[in-house]
Design a protein around this motif. Structure first.
Motif, mmCIF file in Angstrom:
data_model
loop_
_atom_site.group_PDB
_atom_site.id
_atom_site.type_symbol
_atom_site.label_atom_id
_atom_site.label_comp_id
_atom_site.label_asym_id
_atom_site.label_seq_id
_atom_site.Cartn_x
_atom_site.Cartn_y
_atom_site.Cartn_z
ATOM 1 N N GLU A 394 0.843 -1.201 0.000
ATOM 2 C CA GLU A 394 0.000 0.000 0.000
ATOM 3 C C GLU A 394 0.874 1.246 0.000
ATOM 4 N N VAL A 395 0.381 2.303 -0.639
ATOM 5 C CA VAL A 395 1.099 3.571 -0.676
ATOM 6 C C VAL A 395 0.114 4.720 -0.507
ATOM 7 N N GLU A 405 -4.249 20.454 -13.759
ATOM 8 C CA GLU A 405 -3.121 19.540 -13.936
ATOM 9 C C GLU A 405 -2.356 19.356 -12.627
ATOM 10 N N ALA A 406 -1.738 18.179 -12.475
ATOM 11 C CA ALA A 406 -0.940 17.897 -11.287
ATOM 12 C C ALA A 406 0.388 18.646 -11.360
ATOM 13 N N GLN A 407 0.712 19.366 -10.296
ATOM 14 C CA GLN A 407 1.954 20.133 -10.229
ATOM 15 C C GLN A 407 2.964 19.501 -9.274
ATOM 16 N N TYR A 408 2.503 18.559 -8.462
ATOM 17 C CA TYR A 408 3.384 17.890 -7.491
ATOM 18 C C TYR A 408 2.754 16.546 -7.167
ATOM 19 N N VAL A 409 3.501 15.469 -7.356
ATOM 20 C CA VAL A 409 2.996 14.120 -7.094
ATOM 21 C C VAL A 409 4.116 13.314 -6.445
ATOM 22 N N VAL A 410 3.879 12.780 -5.248
ATOM 23 C CA VAL A 410 4.907 12.049 -4.508
ATOM 24 C C VAL A 410 4.311 10.784 -3.894
ATOM 25 N N VAL A 411 5.016 9.672 -4.053
ATOM 26 C CA VAL A 411 4.612 8.387 -3.483
ATOM 27 C C VAL A 411 5.303 8.191 -2.133
ATOM 28 N N VAL A 412 4.515 7.790 -1.127
ATOM 29 C CA VAL A 412 5.042 7.461 0.201
ATOM 30 C C VAL A 412 4.665 6.015 0.501
ATOM 31 N N ASP A 413 5.656 5.187 0.835
ATOM 32 C CA ASP A 413 5.385 3.781 1.130
ATOM 33 C C ASP A 413 4.643 3.626 2.456
ATOM 34 N N ASN A 414 3.721 2.667 2.499
ATOM 35 C CA ASN A 414 3.011 2.301 3.726
ATOM 36 C C ASN A 414 3.329 0.866 4.095
ATOM 37 N N GLU A 424 -3.584 1.443 10.057
ATOM 38 C CA GLU A 424 -2.306 1.855 9.490
ATOM 39 C C GLU A 424 -1.156 1.554 10.454
ATOM 40 N N THR A 425 0.024 1.347 9.860
ATOM 41 C CA THR A 425 1.209 1.090 10.672
ATOM 42 C C THR A 425 2.304 2.083 10.270
ATOM 43 N N TRP A 426 3.328 1.636 9.511
ATOM 44 C CA TRP A 426 4.462 2.508 9.237
ATOM 45 C C TRP A 426 4.403 3.150 7.858
ATOM 46 N N GLY A 427 5.249 4.166 7.698
ATOM 47 C CA GLY A 427 5.396 4.834 6.411
ATOM 48 C C GLY A 427 6.849 5.178 6.167
ATOM 49 N N LEU A 428 7.234 5.327 4.881
ATOM 50 C CA LEU A 428 8.621 5.608 4.515
ATOM 51 C C LEU A 428 8.641 6.541 3.302
ATOM 52 N N CYS A 429 9.428 7.598 3.404
ATOM 53 C CA CYS A 429 9.549 8.564 2.306
ATOM 54 C C CYS A 429 11.000 9.023 2.194
ATOM 55 N N PRO A 430 11.568 9.035 0.973
ATOM 56 C CA PRO A 430 10.966 8.720 -0.328
ATOM 57 C C PRO A 430 10.641 7.227 -0.466
ATOM 58 N N SER A 431 9.749 6.921 -1.412
ATOM 59 C CA SER A 431 9.368 5.541 -1.664
ATOM 60 C C SER A 431 10.568 4.727 -2.122
#
Length: 613
Positions: A394-395, A405-414, A424-431
Motif C-alpha cells: 500500500e502507498v 493539472e498535477a503540479q506535485y505528485v509524490v509516493v510514500v510507502d506504507n 495503518e502502521t508505518w510509512g517511509l519517504c521517499p518511496s
C-alpha cells in the motif's frame, strides 16, 4: 513592491482598541443603528465603520450575547491526534456526514451557475493584482511572489479540526493571512483570537442538519464583506475530512476557488468513485453496494473472496472488515453493524462502548446506527460496499493540482495494515519502490482525481500496487493528516499547508521540490497489543530524547482505556517519526523502537468503554 510585503501582526494598541474594558459587557461600538446591531448579534460580524464613525472605537462581539440558540459542546480533547475528523463536534451535522454523503446538504450547483458566481467574484481575488502567468512562475522566486500575493488575504476555515492542527493557523499567520475560523461556540479554536493567531472566530450552531449549517455558514461568510476587522473572504477551506463537502458547496455558492462539489461527492462516496473510474476507462476493483443482509449473497457472488466490507462514506477505517468466506462475511456484517451501534458521538469523539464501567463518566450521544435520520428533504441511509481484497504493498500518493493539472505528485510507502481492521502502521519517504512502479502509481492517482472532476487543491490518495498493477483504495480531497505535512516539508521542502492556502484563494500552485530529497523519514503508528487502562507514558517521553527521533507523540493519555486486537480495532498508542540518510536504517530504527515500547496497562474489566480512532 509585492516581494517586499511582510505578514503583519496585530499590535497591543490595536488589540486594546478591540477588547472590552474590565467590567464591560457591551460591545464597544458608539450608538450603532438597530439594523447594524441586529446584524452583529445574528452573525457575529462587526460592521464596517462609515466616515461618520471614524472617531469611534471598533465594536467587539461579546460571544455571550450572540442571539443564536447554541447548544454548548465543551472542549474537544484529542485522544488520537491523527484522527482529525473525530474532534470536530458531536452534532447532527458531523454524524450525518460520517454516515452518508452528502446527507442533507443541498445538491451541487450546476456548472453554469458556479461559473457565473466565479465571474462575479474574480475581480476581488488576489490574481486581480497580477498576471496569472507571472503568478505561475516556477522556482523560489515564483514561490516568493505567490506568498506575497497570499499575504493580506482573508481565508475562512470551516471547522478547525483537533487542537493538534494549531500549526496550520500559525503557518497562515506567518504568511500574512487574516484567518477566520467557524466552529461550535465552545471550540478550542476560539482562544486563537486572544493568542493573536487568527483574526476572528465565528461561533455557529453545529447541532443542526447539514443543510441548516450550510445556510448559516453562507450567511456569516457573506457578512464578512462589511466586517471592519477582516473584510471580504478571498477563500474558504478546511483540513477536516467530514467538512470537505460543505466547504466545496460554500466556495461554489460564493464564487470562490474550489473544485466542483460534485467531484467531492464522488470522492467521498467510495461506490461512486469506483463507477467514475470505470466510466473513465480506468482499472478498478469488483464491488457491490450493500444495503442490508439480503444484498450479501449477490455481493459475494459478484466480488468473490477474499473481500472487504466498508461503509461507502466512512472515515479512519471505522466499520472496515476483511472476510475470507461466506461465514466470515455474515459475521463481519453483523460485527460492523454492532460496531456502528456501539459507537456514539461524545464531545466530538467516537466512543465505542459495550457497557459503561462505573469509574468512567457516562457517555451521552446517539449511536451511528440510530442515524437513519429524518431531515427536511430525505432520510439519511447508512450504506456499505463489498469489494475485492487487494494484494500488494500500500502507498499514499500526495498530489497538488492547479489549473486542472498535477503540479506535485509524490509516493510514500506504507507498511502492511493490521488486518482484518486495516489499521495503518508505518510509512517511509521517499518511496523505495522502483521508478516504473512509482510512475504507474502517480499516473493512476492523478487519473482518478481527473475522473472525479477535480481541478484544483491538495489531495491524499491511497492505492495499492497489486499483482495486476495499481489500484485505488480511496481519495481524500484535502491535505492528509498525521505525519503528511511534516513528511513533505522535511523531505522535499514542500509545505502542503501553504499550497492549500494558495489553492483556496486561486493562486497557481508550483511547489519547489527539493531534488535530491533532503533525507529519508520513517514513521510508525504503534498499535495496542492488548486491551487495558494506560498507567504511564514515561517510556514514550524517553524515546523522544533518542538521536534521530523527530518526535514521539502519545495518541492516548494516562487513564485511557485502549483496545487490543483481541477485542476489536486496535487503538493507536503513539506516533513516532525518525530521520536518517538511509531508508533501511530509518525503517528498522522506528520499528525496533515501536516494538520495544513498554506502556504499562491495567487489565481491562469485563465492562468498559474504549475510545476508537
Amino acid at each position: 513592491g509585492l516581494l517586499s510585503q511582510r505578514p503583519t501582526t496585530p499590535t497591543a494598541e490595536s488589540m486594546d482598541a478591540l477588547t472590552p474594558r474590565d467590567g464591560e459587557d457591551q460591545p464597544r461600538q458608539a450608538n450603532p443603528s438597530a439594523r447594524a446591531r441586529a446584524k452583529t448579534e445574528k452573525t457575529g460580524i462587526v460592521p464596517r465603520r462609515t466616515a461618520a464613525d471614524a472617531n469611534n472605537p471598533l465594536g467587539w462581539l461579546n460571544l455571550e450575547r450572540v442571539h443564536i440558540n447554541y447548544k454548548g459542546m465543551g472542549g474537544f480533547e484529542s485522544h488520537y491526534e491523527s484522527a482529525e475528523w473525530k474532534n470536530l463536534t458531536k452534532g447532527h451535522f458531523i454524524t450525518e456526514q460520517l454516515v452518508a454523503v452528502p446527507g442533507s446538504l443541498p445538491p451541487p450547483l450546476p456548472e453554469a451557475e458556479v461559473d457565473k458566481n466565479v465571474k462575479d467574484e474574480v475581480s476581488h481575488q488576489p490574481l486581480a493584482r497580477l498576471n496569472s502567468t507571472l503568478a505561475a512562475t516556477p522556482g523560489k522566486d515564483g514561490q516568493a511572489l505567490r506568498r506575497a500575493l497570499l499575504s493580506g488575504t482573508t481565508i475562512v476555515f470551516f471547522t478547525p479540526g483537533y487542537e493538534g492542527k494549531r500549526f496550520i493557523y500559525q503557518r497562515a499567520k506567518e504568511l500574512g493571512v487574516s484567518s477566520v475560523i467557524i466552529d461550535s461556540p465552545d471550540s478550542w479554536a476560539s482562544k486563537l483570537v486572544d493568542e493573536h493567531i487568527i483574526k476572528k472566530f465565528i461561533p455557529l450552531n453545529m447541532e443542526q442538519d447539514a443543510e441548516s449549517v450550510f445556510k448559516d455558514a453562507l450567511e456569516v461568510i457573506r457578512a464578512l464583506e462589511d466586517d471592519a476587522v477582516v473584510g471580504r473572504a478571498a477563500g474558504v477551506c478546511t483540513f477536516c475530512e467530514l467538512s470537505v463537502p460543505m466547504v466545496a458547496r460554500l466556495a461554489n455558492a460564493l464564487g470562490l476557488p474550489s473544485s466542483p462539489a460534485s467531484a467531492i461527492d464522488l470522492a467521498r462516496n467510495k461506490h461512486s468513485t469506483r463507477q467514475a473510474m470505470k466510466d473513465a476507462g480506468l482499472a478498478t476493483v469488483a464491488n457491490s453496494l450493500i444495503r442490508n443482509t439480503a444484498d450479501l449473497a449477490a455481493g459475494m457472488a459478484h466480488v468473490g473472496f477474499p473481500a472487504v466490507l466498508k461503509p461507502i462514506s466512512g472515515a479512519a477505517s471505522l466499520g472496515v472488515k476483511k472476510a475470507d468466506s461466506e461465514e466470515q462475511l455474515y459475521e463481519a456484517f453483523h460485527h460492523v453493524k454492532e460496531e456502528m451501534e456501539s459507537t456514539v458521538i461524545s464531545s466530538g469523539a467516537l466512543v465505542k462502548t459495550k457497557t459503561i464501567d462505573r469509574d468512567l463518566p457516562a457517555v451521552e450521544g446517539k449511536s451511528l446506527a440510530e442515524l437513519h435520520l429524518p431531515t427536511k428533504k430525505k432520510d439519511i441511509e447508512c450504506l456499505f460496499m463489498l469489494e475485492e481484497y487487494l494484494d500488494g504493498p500500500e502507498v499514499d500518493v500526495d498530489v497538488v493540482m492547479s489549473e486542472g493539472e498535477a503540479q506535485y505528485v509524490v509516493v510514500v510507502d506504507n507498511g502492511p495494515t493490521v488486518e482484518p481492521y486495516f489499521n495503518e502502521t508505518w510509512g517511509l519517504c521517499p518511496s523505495q519502490l522502483d521508478k516504473a512502479k512509482c510512475a504507474e502509481l502517480e499516473e493512476m492517482a492523478v487519473a482518478s482525481l481527473k475522473a472525479c472532476g477535480f481541478t484544483t487543491g491538495v489531495f491524499h490518495v491511497e492505492l495499492k500496487y497489486t499483482s495486476r498493477g495499481p489500484r485505488l483504495i480511496e481519495i481524500n480531497a484535502r491535505m492528509g493528516g498525521g505525519q503528511v505535512r511534516d513528511t513533505h516539508l522535511l523531505v522535499y521542502d514542500v509545505d502542503l499547508v501553504e499550497e492549500t492556502l494558495f489553492s483556496a484563494v486561486g493562486i497557481p500552485n508550483r511547489p519547489c521540490k527539493a531534488d535530491p530529497p533532503n533525507c529519508t523519514l520513517a514513521y510508525n503508528y504503534v498499535n495496542a497489543k492488548k486491551s487495558g487502562k494506560v498507567l504511564s507514558l514515561k517510556a514514550l517521553a524517553d524515546l523522544a530524547q533518542k538521536p534521530g527521533v523527530i518526535y514521539a507523540k502519545p495518541l492516548v493519555k494516562e487513564g485511557d482505556w485502549i483496545t487490543g486486537p483481541e477485542e476489536g480495532m486496535p487503538t493507536w498508542i503513539a506516533d513516532i517519526m525518525v530521520r536518517s540518510n538511509d531508508p533501511d536504517t530509518a525503517l528498522r530504527y522506528v520499528l525496533e523502537m515501536s516494538e520495544k515500547l513498554d506502556v504499562p496497562l491495567k487489565a481491562a474489566p469485563q465492562q468498559h468503554v474504549t475510545v476508537t480512532h
